[in-house]
Design a protein around this motif. Sequence first.
Motif, PDB file in Angstrom:
ATOM      1  N   ARG A  19       1.071  -1.267  -0.273  1.00  0.00           N
ATOM      2  CA  ARG A  19       0.111   0.462  -0.053  1.00  0.00           C
ATOM      3  C   ARG A  19       0.808   1.047  -0.067  1.00  0.00           C
ATOM      4  O   ARG A  19       1.920   1.020   0.809  1.00  0.00           O
ATOM      5  CB  ARG A  19      -0.925   0.066   0.879  1.00  0.00           C
ATOM      6  CG  ARG A  19      -2.413   0.656   1.159  1.00  0.00           C
ATOM      7  CD  ARG A  19      -3.200   0.487   2.258  1.00  0.00           C
ATOM      8  NE  ARG A  19      -3.289   1.774   3.062  1.00  0.00           N
ATOM      9  CZ  ARG A  19      -5.336   2.424   1.985  1.00  0.00           C
ATOM     10  NH1 ARG A  19      -5.616   1.411   1.635  1.00  0.00           N
ATOM     11  NH2 ARG A  19      -5.558   3.300   2.584  1.00  0.00           N
ATOM     12  N   CYS A  20       1.144   1.936  -0.570  1.00  0.00           N
ATOM     13  CA  CYS A  20       1.537   3.403  -1.264  1.00  0.00           C
ATOM     14  C   CYS A  20       0.552   4.213   0.557  1.00  0.00           C
ATOM     15  O   CYS A  20      -0.289   4.539  -0.108  1.00  0.00           O
ATOM     16  CB  CYS A  20       1.297   3.717  -2.398  1.00  0.00           C
ATOM     17  SG  CYS A  20       1.980   5.762  -2.689  1.00  0.00           S
ATOM     18  N   PRO A  21       1.785   4.760   1.427  1.00  0.00           N
ATOM     19  CA  PRO A  21       1.872   5.674   2.115  1.00  0.00           C
ATOM     20  C   PRO A  21       0.744   7.428   1.238  1.00  0.00           C
ATOM     21  O   PRO A  21       0.423   8.417   1.952  1.00  0.00           O
ATOM     22  CB  PRO A  21       3.545   5.734   2.977  1.00  0.00           C
ATOM     23  CG  PRO A  21       4.145   5.076   1.978  1.00  0.00           C
ATOM     24  CD  PRO A  21       3.266   4.439   0.078  1.00  0.00           C
ATOM     25  N   GLN A  22       1.497   7.276   0.969  1.00  0.00           N
ATOM     26  CA  GLN A  22       1.013   9.154  -0.298  1.00  0.00           C
ATOM     27  C   GLN A  22       0.520   9.400  -0.772  1.00  0.00           C
ATOM     28  O   GLN A  22      -1.184   9.903  -1.005  1.00  0.00           O
ATOM     29  CB  GLN A  22       2.394   8.947  -1.584  1.00  0.00           C
ATOM     30  CG  GLN A  22       1.606  10.760  -2.239  1.00  0.00           C
ATOM     31  CD  GLN A  22       3.116  10.671  -1.999  1.00  0.00           C
ATOM     32  OE1 GLN A  22       4.619  11.356  -1.865  1.00  0.00           O
ATOM     33  NE2 GLN A  22       3.395  11.418  -4.016  1.00  0.00           N
ATOM     34  N   CYS A  23      -0.210   7.792  -2.113  1.00  0.00           N
ATOM     35  CA  CYS A  23      -1.572   7.803  -2.366  1.00  0.00           C
ATOM     36  C   CYS A  23      -2.546   6.540  -2.441  1.00  0.00           C
ATOM     37  O   CYS A  23      -4.024   6.930  -2.834  1.00  0.00           O
ATOM     38  CB  CYS A  23      -1.365   7.833  -3.543  1.00  0.00           C
ATOM     39  SG  CYS A  23      -0.880   6.013  -4.404  1.00  0.00           S
ATOM     40  N   LYS A  24      -2.389   5.991  -1.500  1.00  0.00           N
ATOM     41  CA  LYS A  24      -3.509   5.219  -0.832  1.00  0.00           C
ATOM     42  C   LYS A  24      -3.550   3.756  -1.847  1.00  0.00           C
ATOM     43  O   LYS A  24      -4.366   2.689  -1.473  1.00  0.00           O
ATOM     44  CB  LYS A  24      -3.679   5.546  -0.274  1.00  0.00           C
ATOM     45  CG  LYS A  24      -4.207   6.910   0.888  1.00  0.00           C
ATOM     46  CD  LYS A  24      -3.613   6.645   2.025  1.00  0.00           C
ATOM     47  CE  LYS A  24      -3.138   7.911   2.617  1.00  0.00           C
ATOM     48  NZ  LYS A  24      -1.886   7.789   3.439  1.00  0.00           N
ATOM     49  N   VAL A  38       9.499   2.826  -6.624  1.00  0.00           N
ATOM     50  CA  VAL A  38       9.283   3.453  -6.471  1.00  0.00           C
ATOM     51  C   VAL A  38       6.967   3.005  -7.033  1.00  0.00           C
ATOM     52  O   VAL A  38       7.503   2.434  -7.823  1.00  0.00           O
ATOM     53  CB  VAL A  38       9.907   4.794  -7.636  1.00  0.00           C
ATOM     54  CG1 VAL A  38       8.372   5.879  -7.855  1.00  0.00           C
ATOM     55  CG2 VAL A  38      10.400   5.027  -7.039  1.00  0.00           C
ATOM     56  N   CYS A  39       6.114   4.137  -6.101  1.00  0.00           N
ATOM     57  CA  CYS A  39       4.611   3.931  -6.403  1.00  0.00           C
ATOM     58  C   CYS A  39       4.462   4.165  -8.459  1.00  0.00           C
ATOM     59  O   CYS A  39       4.813   4.954  -9.098  1.00  0.00           O
ATOM     60  CB  CYS A  39       4.306   4.759  -5.567  1.00  0.00           C
ATOM     61  SG  CYS A  39       2.763   4.685  -6.110  1.00  0.00           S
ATOM     62  N   PRO A  40       4.179   3.030  -8.773  1.00  0.00           N
ATOM     63  CA  PRO A  40       3.956   3.348 -10.482  1.00  0.00           C
ATOM     64  C   PRO A  40       2.288   4.664 -10.365  1.00  0.00           C
ATOM     65  O   PRO A  40       2.467   5.002 -11.700  1.00  0.00           O
ATOM     66  CB  PRO A  40       3.165   1.968 -10.772  1.00  0.00           C
ATOM     67  CG  PRO A  40       3.020   1.178  -9.440  1.00  0.00           C
ATOM     68  CD  PRO A  40       3.976   1.864  -8.569  1.00  0.00           C
ATOM     69  N   GLU A  41       1.611   4.085  -9.360  1.00  0.00           N
ATOM     70  CA  GLU A  41       1.166   5.314  -9.629  1.00  0.00           C
ATOM     71  C   GLU A  41       1.002   7.052  -9.174  1.00  0.00           C
ATOM     72  O   GLU A  41       0.706   7.887  -9.986  1.00  0.00           O
ATOM     73  CB  GLU A  41      -0.701   5.122  -8.825  1.00  0.00           C
ATOM     74  CG  GLU A  41      -0.634   3.676  -8.655  1.00  0.00           C
ATOM     75  CD  GLU A  41      -1.682   3.522  -9.647  1.00  0.00           C
ATOM     76  OE1 GLU A  41      -2.263   4.603 -10.568  1.00  0.00           O
ATOM     77  OE2 GLU A  41      -1.608   2.266 -10.345  1.00  0.00           O
ATOM     78  N   CYS A  42       2.195   7.255  -8.267  1.00  0.00           N
ATOM     79  CA  CYS A  42       2.214   8.256  -7.809  1.00  0.00           C
ATOM     80  C   CYS A  42       3.791   8.660  -7.540  1.00  0.00           C
ATOM     81  O   CYS A  42       4.490   9.921  -7.183  1.00  0.00           O
ATOM     82  CB  CYS A  42       1.381   8.193  -6.541  1.00  0.00           C
ATOM     83  SG  CYS A  42       2.231   8.421  -5.022  1.00  0.00           S
ATOM     84  N   SER A  43       4.223   7.979  -7.934  1.00  0.00           N
ATOM     85  CA  SER A  43       5.815   8.731  -7.910  1.00  0.00           C
ATOM     86  C   SER A  43       6.298   8.699  -6.785  1.00  0.00           C
ATOM     87  O   SER A  43       7.304   9.171  -6.460  1.00  0.00           O
ATOM     88  CB  SER A  43       6.325   9.544  -8.741  1.00  0.00           C
ATOM     89  OG  SER A  43       6.552   9.014 -10.095  1.00  0.00           O
ATOM     90  N   HIS A  44       5.693   7.877  -5.744  1.00  0.00           N
ATOM     91  CA  HIS A  44       6.146   7.625  -3.969  1.00  0.00           C
ATOM     92  C   HIS A  44       7.676   6.824  -4.077  1.00  0.00           C
ATOM     93  O   HIS A  44       7.034   5.900  -4.769  1.00  0.00           O
ATOM     94  CB  HIS A  44       4.987   7.540  -2.942  1.00  0.00           C
ATOM     95  CG  HIS A  44       5.491   7.261  -1.898  1.00  0.00           C
ATOM     96  ND1 HIS A  44       5.893   8.185  -0.942  1.00  0.00           N
ATOM     97  CD2 HIS A  44       5.653   6.159  -0.963  1.00  0.00           C
ATOM     98  CE1 HIS A  44       6.640   7.923   0.017  1.00  0.00           C
ATOM     99  NE2 HIS A  44       6.194   6.183   0.001  1.00  0.00           N
ATOM    100  N   HIS A  45       8.740   6.888  -3.521  1.00  0.00           N
ATOM    101  CA  HIS A  45       9.934   6.661  -3.466  1.00  0.00           C
ATOM    102  C   HIS A  45       9.743   5.437  -1.868  1.00  0.00           C
ATOM    103  O   HIS A  45       9.029   6.928  -1.381  1.00  0.00           O
ATOM    104  CB  HIS A  45      11.204   7.995  -3.879  1.00  0.00           C
ATOM    105  CG  HIS A  45      11.267   8.417  -4.877  1.00  0.00           C
ATOM    106  ND1 HIS A  45      10.145   8.835  -5.537  1.00  0.00           N
ATOM    107  CD2 HIS A  45      12.587   8.347  -5.880  1.00  0.00           C
ATOM    108  CE1 HIS A  45      10.921   8.864  -6.848  1.00  0.00           C
ATOM    109  NE2 HIS A  45      12.397   8.907  -6.942  1.00  0.00           N
TER     110      HIS A  45
HETATM  111 ZN   LIG Z   1       1.678   6.546  -4.110  1.00  0.00          ZN
END
Ligand SMILES: [Zn+2]
Length: 273
Positions: A19-24, A38-45
Amino acid sequence: MGKEIRTAKRSVPEGHFIRCPQCKATVFKKDAESRFNVCPECSHHFYLPARDRIHQLLDADSFEEWFADLRPRDPLQFSDRVLYSERLQAEQKKTGMPDAAVVGRGYIRGRPVVLGITDFAFMAGSMGSVVGEKLTRATEEATRMLLPLILVSGSGGGARMQEGILSLMQMAKVSAALARFDQAGGLYVSVLTNPTMGGVAASFALQGDLTVAEPGALIGFAGKRTIKNTVRLELPEGFQTSEFLFQHGFIDRIIHRKDLRTEIARIIDNCER
Ligand SMILES: [Zn+2]
């Protein structure tokens, strides 16, 4: 790619997703991994272990690790909730690393460099005597060999309080080695990743000739609450992020993880005398 990640992928189905902590968003672990974690949805590292960092930054099989035999000690026989000696053993078992830093020599797109990394997984990447000693020796080797020095920080803990003054003195020791490296004309590129805090930020991490950061990294000295309680002022939103610090001239560039290797190679070429 780390061995443990590959093992995890084969195990229970939940291990397939994170689960991405940035875009959830719930993302396929494999998708994130194939994008440098890196998150494919929002680029969270996402967090990246030192071994994977080496793999991403350096040319294949070019890393020669140095001083791998250095082990932490517990001269104060420190105890907080648990004995420091026991904590060390648990962290070593968890991470497969003797302490929080890895240093050595390798090649970035054919350019020889000295590379040092602090890994958040080991006691939050805090700087005890082994981390300080490894980074100092790496800096001294870079000085001797006249190679560019790349230090990648991932340290939320700053100085390691369980080692008391022996931990705090590492800040001065590394700084002194970096000053000698600078006098010798060496190029030091500091790469800040999430998080870079405390005594690490207050010493080598912010002493680079060039300071670059991954997007969205937490970078600062004291935590937000501590500062707020001290200065009793409202603090600007996101004031300890890569983006805020870049806007205010504190760091030179923000570089996406996928571009780090190429951009560091470019920096080296541009700074070559
Ligand atoms: Zn994300």
